[in-house]
Scaffold this motif. Structure first.
Motif, PDB file in Angstrom:
ATOM      1  N   PHE A  16       0.822  -1.207   0.000  1.00 42.70           N
ATOM      2  CA  PHE A  16       0.000   0.000   0.000  1.00 42.70           C
ATOM      3  C   PHE A  16       0.862   1.266   0.000  1.00 42.70           C
ATOM      4  O   PHE A  16       2.055   1.223   0.265  1.00 42.70           O
ATOM      5  CB  PHE A  16      -0.986  -0.018   1.177  1.00 42.70           C
ATOM      6  CG  PHE A  16      -2.139   0.913   0.950  1.00 42.70           C
ATOM      7  CD1 PHE A  16      -3.038   0.683  -0.074  1.00 42.70           C
ATOM      8  CD2 PHE A  16      -2.286   2.062   1.717  1.00 42.70           C
ATOM      9  CE1 PHE A  16      -4.074   1.571  -0.337  1.00 42.70           C
ATOM     10  CE2 PHE A  16      -3.320   2.949   1.473  1.00 42.70           C
ATOM     11  CZ  PHE A  16      -4.214   2.703   0.448  1.00 42.70           C
ATOM     12  N   GLY A  18       2.983   4.231   0.694  1.00 41.55           N
ATOM     13  CA  GLY A  18       3.849   4.599   1.811  1.00 41.55           C
ATOM     14  C   GLY A  18       4.284   3.442   2.677  1.00 41.55           C
ATOM     15  O   GLY A  18       4.852   3.642   3.749  1.00 41.55           O
ATOM     16  N   SER A  19       4.059   2.202   2.213  1.00 40.83           N
ATOM     17  CA  SER A  19       4.381   1.059   3.077  1.00 40.83           C
ATOM     18  C   SER A  19       5.862   0.677   3.029  1.00 40.83           C
ATOM     19  O   SER A  19       6.276  -0.248   3.728  1.00 40.83           O
ATOM     20  CB  SER A  19       3.512  -0.147   2.705  1.00 40.83           C
ATOM     21  OG  SER A  19       3.744  -0.500   1.360  1.00 40.83           O
ATOM     22  N   LYS A  21       7.880   0.359  -0.097  1.00 41.76           N
ATOM     23  CA  LYS A  21       8.338  -0.363  -1.303  1.00 41.76           C
ATOM     24  C   LYS A  21       9.655   0.228  -1.825  1.00 41.76           C
ATOM     25  O   LYS A  21      10.606  -0.498  -2.071  1.00 41.76           O
ATOM     26  CB  LYS A  21       7.283  -0.262  -2.427  1.00 41.76           C
ATOM     27  CG  LYS A  21       5.975  -0.941  -2.102  1.00 41.76           C
ATOM     28  CD  LYS A  21       4.960  -0.786  -3.217  1.00 41.76           C
ATOM     29  CE  LYS A  21       4.460   0.626  -3.428  1.00 41.76           C
ATOM     30  NZ  LYS A  21       3.739   1.224  -2.296  1.00 41.76           N
ATOM     31  N   THR A  22       9.675   1.551  -1.991  1.00 42.32           N
ATOM     32  CA  THR A  22      10.871   2.177  -2.570  1.00 42.32           C
ATOM     33  C   THR A  22      12.061   2.030  -1.623  1.00 42.32           C
ATOM     34  O   THR A  22      13.190   1.777  -2.058  1.00 42.32           O
ATOM     35  CB  THR A  22      10.593   3.671  -2.871  1.00 42.32           C
ATOM     36  OG1 THR A  22       9.407   3.756  -3.658  1.00 42.32           O
ATOM     37  CG2 THR A  22      11.728   4.306  -3.632  1.00 42.32           C
ATOM     38  N   THR A  23      11.796   2.164  -0.328  1.00 40.98           N
ATOM     39  CA  THR A  23      12.874   2.017   0.661  1.00 40.98           C
ATOM     40  C   THR A  23      13.461   0.605   0.574  1.00 40.98           C
ATOM     41  O   THR A  23      14.684   0.419   0.578  1.00 40.98           O
ATOM     42  CB  THR A  23      12.311   2.261   2.083  1.00 40.98           C
ATOM     43  OG1 THR A  23      11.657   3.526   2.087  1.00 40.98           O
ATOM     44  CG2 THR A  23      13.392   2.231   3.132  1.00 40.98           C
ATOM     45  N   ASP A  50       9.712   8.437  -7.311  1.00 40.89           N
ATOM     46  CA  ASP A  50      10.372   7.238  -6.790  1.00 40.89           C
ATOM     47  C   ASP A  50      11.690   6.925  -7.497  1.00 40.89           C
ATOM     48  O   ASP A  50      12.623   6.435  -6.867  1.00 40.89           O
ATOM     49  CB  ASP A  50       9.455   6.016  -6.907  1.00 40.89           C
ATOM     50  CG  ASP A  50       8.431   5.983  -5.786  1.00 40.89           C
ATOM     51  OD1 ASP A  50       8.491   6.865  -4.908  1.00 40.89           O
ATOM     52  OD2 ASP A  50       7.583   5.081  -5.800  1.00 40.89           O
ATOM     53  N   GLU A 102       7.941  -2.139  -9.527  1.00 46.49           N
ATOM     54  CA  GLU A 102       7.362  -1.536  -8.318  1.00 46.49           C
ATOM     55  C   GLU A 102       6.068  -0.859  -8.744  1.00 46.49           C
ATOM     56  O   GLU A 102       6.074   0.099  -9.525  1.00 46.49           O
ATOM     57  CB  GLU A 102       8.304  -0.512  -7.672  1.00 46.49           C
ATOM     58  CG  GLU A 102       7.671   0.068  -6.404  1.00 46.49           C
ATOM     59  CD  GLU A 102       8.395   1.281  -5.815  1.00 46.49           C
ATOM     60  OE1 GLU A 102       9.570   1.501  -6.123  1.00 46.49           O
ATOM     61  OE2 GLU A 102       7.732   1.999  -5.039  1.00 46.49           O
ATOM     62  N   ILE A 167       8.822   1.244  14.609  1.00 45.02           N
ATOM     63  CA  ILE A 167       8.019   2.320  15.209  1.00 45.02           C
ATOM     64  C   ILE A 167       6.601   1.852  15.539  1.00 45.02           C
ATOM     65  O   ILE A 167       5.750   2.640  15.902  1.00 45.02           O
ATOM     66  CB  ILE A 167       7.969   3.583  14.306  1.00 45.02           C
ATOM     67  CG1 ILE A 167       7.489   3.244  12.881  1.00 45.02           C
ATOM     68  CG2 ILE A 167       9.310   4.293  14.266  1.00 45.02           C
ATOM     69  CD1 ILE A 167       7.180   4.471  12.034  1.00 45.02           C
ATOM     70  N   VAL A 192      11.237  -6.595   8.180  1.00 42.47           N
ATOM     71  CA  VAL A 192      12.296  -5.948   7.393  1.00 42.47           C
ATOM     72  C   VAL A 192      13.522  -5.646   8.251  1.00 42.47           C
ATOM     73  O   VAL A 192      14.649  -5.602   7.761  1.00 42.47           O
ATOM     74  CB  VAL A 192      11.758  -4.664   6.695  1.00 42.47           C
ATOM     75  CG1 VAL A 192      11.635  -3.503   7.673  1.00 42.47           C
ATOM     76  CG2 VAL A 192      12.598  -4.267   5.502  1.00 42.47           C
ATOM     77  N   LYS A 310       4.547  12.894  -0.694  1.00 44.89           N
ATOM     78  CA  LYS A 310       5.993  12.688  -0.757  1.00 44.89           C
ATOM     79  C   LYS A 310       6.608  13.791  -1.582  1.00 44.89           C
ATOM     80  O   LYS A 310       5.947  14.367  -2.461  1.00 44.89           O
ATOM     81  CB  LYS A 310       6.369  11.309  -1.272  1.00 44.89           C
ATOM     82  CG  LYS A 310       5.902  10.970  -2.643  1.00 44.89           C
ATOM     83  CD  LYS A 310       6.293   9.528  -2.951  1.00 44.89           C
ATOM     84  CE  LYS A 310       5.441   8.968  -4.049  1.00 44.89           C
ATOM     85  NZ  LYS A 310       5.715   7.567  -4.306  1.00 44.89           N
ATOM     86  N   VAL A 327       2.528   9.650   5.521  1.00 42.55           N
ATOM     87  CA  VAL A 327       1.647   8.513   5.226  1.00 42.55           C
ATOM     88  C   VAL A 327       0.469   8.610   6.175  1.00 42.55           C
ATOM     89  O   VAL A 327       0.619   8.422   7.380  1.00 42.55           O
ATOM     90  CB  VAL A 327       2.374   7.165   5.422  1.00 42.55           C
ATOM     91  CG1 VAL A 327       1.451   5.997   5.049  1.00 42.55           C
ATOM     92  CG2 VAL A 327       3.658   7.105   4.610  1.00 42.55           C
ATOM     93  N   HIS A 332       7.195  11.102   8.358  1.00 39.24           N
ATOM     94  CA  HIS A 332       8.474  10.443   8.633  1.00 39.24           C
ATOM     95  C   HIS A 332       9.588  11.481   8.717  1.00 39.24           C
ATOM     96  O   HIS A 332       9.495  12.542   8.080  1.00 39.24           O
ATOM     97  CB  HIS A 332       8.790   9.439   7.530  1.00 39.24           C
ATOM     98  CG  HIS A 332       7.958   8.201   7.630  1.00 39.24           C
ATOM     99  ND1 HIS A 332       8.269   7.163   8.471  1.00 39.24           N
ATOM    100  CD2 HIS A 332       6.804   7.846   7.017  1.00 39.24           C
ATOM    101  CE1 HIS A 332       7.354   6.214   8.360  1.00 39.24           C
ATOM    102  NE2 HIS A 332       6.445   6.608   7.491  1.00 39.24           N
TER     103      HIS A 332
END
Ligand SMILES: Nc1nc2c(ncn2[C@@H]2O[C@H](COP(=O)(O)OP(=O)(O)OP(=O)(O)O)[C@@H](O)[C@H]2O)c(=O)[nH]1
Length: 382
Positions: A16, A18-19, A21-23, A50, A102, A167, A192, A310, A327, A332
């Motif tokens: 979803f 901001g979950s 994915k890119t990080t 992204d 992605e 967190i 993760v 973002k 998000v 963040h």
């Protein structure tokens, strides 16, 4: 590399908005096991960020044009993959041995998977590899914020990566893990921040979880059936492939509130009648403290309606750009990026909102900017 000989595995990275994915992708691409992967990024907003945020720009990192790959631009998905493959064949891009897609955080993964499976050209060269879904433990634990897209992303996954466990409350993480297991018993979920997984395990070592298309919820099977000319999943012998291919047809019954269809072709950011994306660019440097307070106030007031914010910010007194992420109700911590991407040096923000007027956000930001202009640097937040 595992996989069916001669076929290039395609990994779908879903999850979803901001979950993480890119990080996660950024981290995975630093792993030697994925050094030969090409990357295709699809974003919902009209201004893609992204591809800048993963900070790996080369000719095998492709940004799909704006729109959601599961509905308005499925043709573009096939085209982009065909184009990458053709360039690979002609030696115009490195000979990638894997393709990672992605998707947008709002995408239904099943039409994407069926596009790769059913497109006659793609299915001669590519095969489905693991579907990886990121699940934000800090947000997904709040039941009220769940959306139907989230459920499908979880259902489609071979591997689930729980993000933001650092967190999130431990008991919420435990409850979420149990729920994920119930929703998709074949997928393995990892933290993760844990050490029980590797990039190769996630993407390259094929999960023995069967065909992801077969996990499509029954009521979603609105597409006409394909010719059953199934191609193997990476690492799977052709006769193991029990799934049903689906044509990339129209009139598919997503049943997840999409307002899309033939009539929406000219509105690439349309996903649901109430959801839309817009971007804002700011030409002069901004004061972080004031901006941070503005964003926090916006999310406090409208968090449930601001699915995602973002941006790349040009901050007063900073040489390098700063990435900022919101998000839903959460902002963040901002992160410095290595360098400015190509193009003008300006702040760019993308908002994905549900039932909130673009004009409201713009007016509020303009008010903040005007206030900031009237104050000495650093006092904008006072
Ligand atoms: N604390 C914490 N923050 C995280 C973690 N993973 C991602 N984030 C933060 O979450 C925010 C969103 O992460 P992204 O990787 O951009 O999420 P995304 O799924 O690609 O977002 P979309 O492309 O908009 O769907 C960023 O600020 C990340 O730094 C995590 O495990 N812990």
């Amino acid at each position: 590399m595992s996989g069916h000989p001669g076929f290039i595995p395609v990994n779908l990275l879903t999850g979803f908005l901001g979950s993480g994915k890119t990080t996660l992708l950024r981290r995975l691409l630093q792993d030697p096991s994925l050094a030969g992967a090409a990357v295709l990024i699809n974003e919902f907003g009209e201004v893609g960020l992204d591809h800048h945020l993963i900070e790996r720009i080369d000719e095998t990192t492709v940004l799909l044009k704006a729109g959601c790959v599961c509905c308005t631009i499925r043709g573009e998905l096939s085209e982009a993959i065909r184009d990458l493959h053709s360039k690979r064949e002609r030696g115009l891009v490195p000979c990638f041995d894997r393709l990672v897609i992605e998707s947008t955080g709002l995408a239904d993964p099943f039409p994407i998977l069926s596009t790769v499976r059913a497109d006659p050209v793609l299915s001669s060269h590519f095969t489905l590899g693991n579907v990886v879904a990121t699940v934000d433990a800090a947000t997904a634990a709040r039941q009220t914020l769940r959306r139907p897209e989230w459920l499908k992303q979880v259902a489609s996954a071979d591997r689930i990566v729980l993000t933001k466990t650092d967190i999130a409350a431990p008991d919420a993480v435990a409850a979420l893990s149990a729920e994920l297991l119930a929703l998709n018993p074949t997928a393995e979920a990892v933290d993760v921040h844990g050490s029980s997984w590797s990039a190769a395990w996630l993407m390259a070592e094929d999960a023995a979880t069967g065909d992801p298309l077969a996990r499509r919820p029954a009521e979603e099977h609105g597409e006409p059936h394909g010719d059953h000319d199934h191609h193997p999943r990476a690492g799977q012998a052709p006769d193991q492939n029990q799934g049903h291919g689906h044509h990339d047809g129209h009139g598919h019954g997503h049943g997840h509130g999409h307002g899309h269809g033939h009539g929406n072709r000219h509105d690439p950011n349309r996903h649901d009648a109430t959801i839309h994306a817009f971007s804002v660019t700011l030409d002069r440097p901004i004061d972080w403290t004031g901006f941070g307070i503005w964003l926090t106030m916006l999310l406090n007031r409208h968090g449930a309606k601001v699915l995602r914010v973002k941006g790349i910010l040009d901050l007063c007194g900073e040489e390098r750009p700063v990435a900022v992420h919101g998000v839903q109700h959460l902002v963040h911590p901002p992160v410095h990026m290595a360098a400015w991407p190509a193009g003008p040096r300006q702040s760019r923000l993308v908002f994905i909102v549900d039932g909130l007027a673009e004009a409201t956000v713009r007016a509020s930001l303009e008010t903040f900017m005007a206030l900031a202009d009237d104050m000495p640097a650093g006092e904008a937040a006072a």
